[in-house]
Design an enzyme around this catalytic site. Structure first.
Site, PDB file in Angstrom:
ATOM      1  N   CYS A  85      -0.445   8.682  -6.755  1.00 51.06           N
ATOM      2  CA  CYS A  85      -0.054   8.696  -5.487  1.00 51.06           C
ATOM      3  C   CYS A  85      -0.750  10.015  -4.982  1.00 51.06           C
ATOM      4  O   CYS A  85      -0.568  10.217  -3.712  1.00 51.06           O
ATOM      5  CB  CYS A  85       1.315   8.799  -5.452  1.00 51.06           C
ATOM      6  SG  CYS A  85       2.344   7.511  -6.411  1.00 51.06           S
ATOM      7  N   CYS A 206      14.690   5.528  -0.787  1.00 49.71           N
ATOM      8  CA  CYS A 206      13.177   5.197  -1.539  1.00 49.71           C
ATOM      9  C   CYS A 206      12.135   4.887  -0.366  1.00 49.71           C
ATOM     10  O   CYS A 206      12.530   4.437   0.588  1.00 49.71           O
ATOM     11  CB  CYS A 206      13.365   3.700  -2.174  1.00 49.71           C
ATOM     12  SG  CYS A 206      14.537   3.715  -3.592  1.00 49.71           S
ATOM     13  N   SER A 207      11.033   5.489  -0.696  1.00 55.79           N
ATOM     14  CA  SER A 207       9.753   5.026   0.182  1.00 55.79           C
ATOM     15  C   SER A 207       9.607   3.805  -0.049  1.00 55.79           C
ATOM     16  O   SER A 207       9.689   3.041  -1.145  1.00 55.79           O
ATOM     17  CB  SER A 207       8.721   6.170  -0.311  1.00 55.79           C
ATOM     18  OG  SER A 207       8.135   5.524  -1.649  1.00 55.79           O
ATOM     19  N   LYS A 328       9.301   8.395   3.566  1.00 55.44           N
ATOM     20  CA  LYS A 328      10.353   7.294   3.555  1.00 55.44           C
ATOM     21  C   LYS A 328      10.226   6.457   4.642  1.00 55.44           C
ATOM     22  O   LYS A 328      10.404   5.268   4.931  1.00 55.44           O
ATOM     23  CB  LYS A 328      11.780   8.058   3.672  1.00 55.44           C
ATOM     24  CG  LYS A 328      12.812   7.416   4.040  1.00 55.44           C
ATOM     25  CD  LYS A 328      13.207   6.607   2.845  1.00 55.44           C
ATOM     26  CE  LYS A 328      13.920   5.246   3.402  1.00 55.44           C
ATOM     27  NZ  LYS A 328      13.406   4.431   3.912  1.00 55.44           N
ATOM     28  N   HIS A 332       4.270   4.567   2.484  1.00 61.54           N
ATOM     29  CA  HIS A 332       3.866   5.288   1.427  1.00 61.54           C
ATOM     30  C   HIS A 332       2.582   4.322   0.660  1.00 61.54           C
ATOM     31  O   HIS A 332       2.796   3.616  -0.452  1.00 61.54           O
ATOM     32  CB  HIS A 332       4.789   5.968   0.346  1.00 61.54           C
ATOM     33  CG  HIS A 332       4.336   6.292  -0.748  1.00 61.54           C
ATOM     34  ND1 HIS A 332       3.021   7.001  -0.842  1.00 61.54           N
ATOM     35  CD2 HIS A 332       4.876   6.667  -2.323  1.00 61.54           C
ATOM     36  CE1 HIS A 332       2.827   7.638  -1.961  1.00 61.54           C
ATOM     37  NE2 HIS A 332       3.759   7.328  -2.832  1.00 61.54           N
TER      38      HIS A 332
HETATM   39  N1  COA Z   1      13.262   1.491   3.275  1.00 62.65           N
HETATM   40  C1  COA Z   1      13.766   0.867   4.403  1.00 62.65           C
HETATM   41  N2  COA Z   1      14.049  -0.481   4.394  1.00 62.65           N
HETATM   42  C2  COA Z   1      13.330  -1.096   3.260  1.00 62.65           C
HETATM   43  C3  COA Z   1      12.681  -0.258   2.308  1.00 62.65           C
HETATM   44  C4  COA Z   1      12.668   1.163   2.141  1.00 62.65           C
HETATM   45  N3  COA Z   1      12.144   1.802   1.329  1.00 62.65           N
HETATM   46  N4  COA Z   1      12.219  -1.149   1.429  1.00 62.65           N
HETATM   47  C5  COA Z   1      12.595  -2.439   1.788  1.00 62.65           C
HETATM   48  N5  COA Z   1      13.252  -2.534   2.891  1.00 62.65           N
HETATM   49  C6  COA Z   1      13.774  -3.372   3.673  1.00 62.65           C
HETATM   50  C7  COA Z   1      12.514  -4.557   4.010  1.00 62.65           C
HETATM   51  O1  COA Z   1      12.150  -4.709   5.083  1.00 62.65           O
HETATM   52  C8  COA Z   1      13.662  -5.746   3.923  1.00 62.65           C
HETATM   53  O2  COA Z   1      14.422  -5.790   5.291  1.00 62.65           O
HETATM   54  P1  COA Z   1      14.571  -7.127   5.846  1.00 62.65           P
HETATM   55  O3  COA Z   1      15.451  -8.065   4.804  1.00 62.65           O
HETATM   56  O4  COA Z   1      15.316  -6.977   7.272  1.00 62.65           O
HETATM   57  O5  COA Z   1      13.376  -8.193   6.079  1.00 62.65           O
HETATM   58  C9  COA Z   1      14.495  -5.451   2.836  1.00 62.65           C
HETATM   59  O6  COA Z   1      14.620  -4.009   2.969  1.00 62.65           O
HETATM   60  C10 COA Z   1      14.441  -6.038   1.568  1.00 62.65           C
HETATM   61  O7  COA Z   1      13.065  -5.992   1.250  1.00 62.65           O
HETATM   62  P2  COA Z   1      12.219  -6.217  -0.199  1.00 62.65           P
HETATM   63  O8  COA Z   1      10.926  -5.926   0.060  1.00 62.65           O
HETATM   64  O9  COA Z   1      12.775  -7.162  -0.888  1.00 62.65           O
HETATM   65  O10 COA Z   1      12.709  -4.863  -1.195  1.00 62.65           O
HETATM   66  P3  COA Z   1      12.911  -4.629  -2.450  1.00 62.65           P
HETATM   67  O11 COA Z   1      14.259  -4.662  -3.046  1.00 62.65           O
HETATM   68  O12 COA Z   1      11.691  -5.661  -3.031  1.00 62.65           O
HETATM   69  O13 COA Z   1      12.102  -3.253  -2.527  1.00 62.65           O
HETATM   70  C11 COA Z   1      12.287  -1.198  -3.291  1.00 62.65           C
HETATM   71  C12 COA Z   1      12.896  -2.236  -2.282  1.00 62.65           C
HETATM   72  C13 COA Z   1      13.088   0.320  -2.945  1.00 62.65           C
HETATM   73  C14 COA Z   1      12.499  -1.464  -4.811  1.00 62.65           C
HETATM   74  C15 COA Z   1      10.673  -0.803  -2.973  1.00 62.65           C
HETATM   75  O14 COA Z   1      10.436  -0.569  -1.684  1.00 62.65           O
HETATM   76  C16 COA Z   1      10.411   0.230  -3.833  1.00 62.65           C
HETATM   77  O15 COA Z   1      10.001  -0.249  -5.002  1.00 62.65           O
HETATM   78  N6  COA Z   1      10.016   1.299  -3.481  1.00 62.65           N
HETATM   79  C17 COA Z   1       9.570   2.432  -4.219  1.00 62.65           C
HETATM   80  C18 COA Z   1       8.033   2.244  -4.081  1.00 62.65           C
HETATM   81  C19 COA Z   1       7.322   3.414  -5.146  1.00 62.65           C
HETATM   82  O16 COA Z   1       7.852   3.419  -6.419  1.00 62.65           O
HETATM   83  N7  COA Z   1       6.266   4.149  -4.886  1.00 62.65           N
HETATM   84  C20 COA Z   1       5.608   5.038  -5.552  1.00 62.65           C
HETATM   85  C21 COA Z   1       6.533   6.084  -5.609  1.00 62.65           C
HETATM   86  S1  COA Z   1       6.049   7.476  -7.012  1.00 62.65           S
END
Ligand code: COA
Length: 383
Positions: A85, A206-207, A328, A332
């Site tokens: 990242c 979470c981002s 956030k 990201h």
């Molecule tokens: N913040 C706000 N809303 C979020 C979001 C976030 N971080 N991530 C997803 N959403 C929303 C989506 O828009 C969706 O909304 P909707 O139902 O109205 O369409 C809903 O939440 C579900 O989205 P989905 O893509 O199915 O989420 P998910 O459960 O598959 O993934 C996380 C969510 C947090 C697990 C994923 O965003 C993630 O892994 N984040 C971390 C990424 C990471 O690790 N980056 C590197 C860092 S070192």
């Protein structure tokens, strides 16, 4: 060594961008930065592109050639830079070093990631951790940062609400950023009631998973006014490494790479934390925002929670954090983040940040992390 200036920046819209390809995304960012700097593509002497994992996200390696080719910039020398990242921060640093050394004059440093084309991005993201000791044991990034959060809560009494406040402040700023992926305000209650991802971290800690690209154009400081009336100067470019696996740290509530990179940056710039008027920190999870505020020296260890609660990190606070909305709210796209952070600080220093502008700002900082802190890049800029 020569002083270096930034004469152009750009960022694409961040989000789930299904109607644009990887190559078009990075080309859009590059062309916008070239326009912003008011130069021609032919003026460029080198390109550095931060990208974590095009191979796993879009099955494309050799992206340096792809990008030079697709943008019509061949035979421009182009190199991909990878540090998870922190790839964007290191692409910026590579460009700065190329100009500072006198090797090149006008250079573009960019970053790109297209993460939403795979069904599950988590295994690709997990390659930034230690495969043998972490990923293959089932540990993911949310769970690694969850352990850091738990320990911080245990050691310093940081509350669940204080972690949530980090996200709330980010979204307050991001709501004013038209390029952000999630430009809406949220409340502490919404964070606390969002779905559990890795205890104690919830969805709104979470981002997100993001597609996006960003770019900056660099040149020798002495030439900057040939191109622009609003150059931004690089006062420090620092990088440090730390253990890739969390288990090898003496203390998982401090990211040593941030501490070392910050110390180097402050020394280079002859500045102290109190001189910084805005900072873009790497809040890939809410806890990492708190660690950054502490490890960059803005508050004592353990005091980030109360500081955020007291409004210290708001745009009118003592140290405005993430005026862009941060990872956030802005989003990201891993390899693009370090460059997008730079674009935000440049817009702030040029007075072009629109509704999220911080008044009278003259010095800004960026902080970009790879993994859980295996790499940190810290930059300081002034106008
Ligand atoms: N913040 C706000 N809303 C979020 C979001 C976030 N971080 N991530 C997803 N959403 C929303 C989506 O828009 C969706 O909304 P909707 O139902 O109205 O369409 C809903 O939440 C579900 O989205 P989905 O893509 O199915 O989420 P998910 O459960 O598959 O993934 C996380 C969510 C947090 C697990 C994923 O965003 C993630 O892994 N984040 C971390 C990424 C990471 O690790 N980056 C590197 C860092 S070192």
């Amino acid at each position: 060594m020569r002083d270096v200036a930034i004469i152009g920046v750009s960022q694409t819209k961040f989000g789930e961008l299904w109607d644009i390809s990887f190559r078009d995304l990075i080309s859009e960012a590059g062309l916008k930065a070239i326009e912003d700097a008011d130069i021609e593509g032919a003026d460029l002497e080198a390109m550095f592109v931060g990208n974590m994992s095009a191979g796993l996200f879009v099955q494309q390696e050799h992206i340096a050639s792809l990008i030079a080719d697709h943008t019509g910039l061949t035979p421009l020398p182009c190199a991909r830079v990878e540090a998870a990242c922190a790839s964007g921060g290191l692409a910026l640093r590579s460009g700065i070093m190329a100009v500072a050394s006198g090797y090149h004059d006008v250079v573009i440093s960019a970053g790109v990631e297209k993460m939403t084309d795979v069904v599950d991005p988590t295994p690709a993201i997990a390659t930034a951790s230690d495969q043998e000791w972490e990923a293959q044991q089932g540990v993911t990034f949310p769970s690694l940062y969850a352990m850091m959060a738990r320990r911080h809560m245990y050691e310093y009494g940081t509350t669940r609400e204080q972690l949530a406040m980090m996200s709330v402040v980010n979204h307050k700023n991001g709501a004013l950023n038209p390029l952000a992926q999630f430009p809406m305000e949220i409340t502490v209650d919404q964070v606390l009631n969002s779905s559990l991802v890795a205890d104690p971290l919830r969805l709104l800690d979470c981002s997100p998973v993001t597609d996006g690209a960003a770019a900056v154009i660099l040149c020798p400081a002495e030439d900057a006014r040939k191109y622009t009336d609003t150059p931004v100067y690089v006062k420090a470019s620092a990088q440090a490494s730390g253990t890739i696996a969390l288990q090898d740290r003496k203390d998982i509530t401090t990211i040593d790479a941030t501490v070392h990179a910050a110390r180097t940056a402050y020394n280079m710039a002859k500045m102290e934390p109190k001189d910084i008027q805005a900072v873009e920190v790497h809040d890939c999870f809410s806890i990492n925002g708190l660690l950054a505020i502490e490890d960059l020296g803005f508050v004592e260890k353990g005091q980030a929670g109360p500081a955020i609660e007291d409004g210290l990190t708001e745009r009118d606070g003592r140290i405005p954090v993430n005026p862009s909305g941060g990872l956030k709210s802005r989003g990201h796209p891993l390899g693009a983040t370090g460059i997008a952070q730079t674009a935000e600080i440049v817009w702030q220093l040029r007075g072009e940040a629109g509704k999220r502008q911080i008044d009278g700002i003259e010095i800004g900082m960026t902080h970009n992390i790879g993994g859980t802190g295996g790499t940190a890049a810290v930059h300081i800029f002034s106008n």
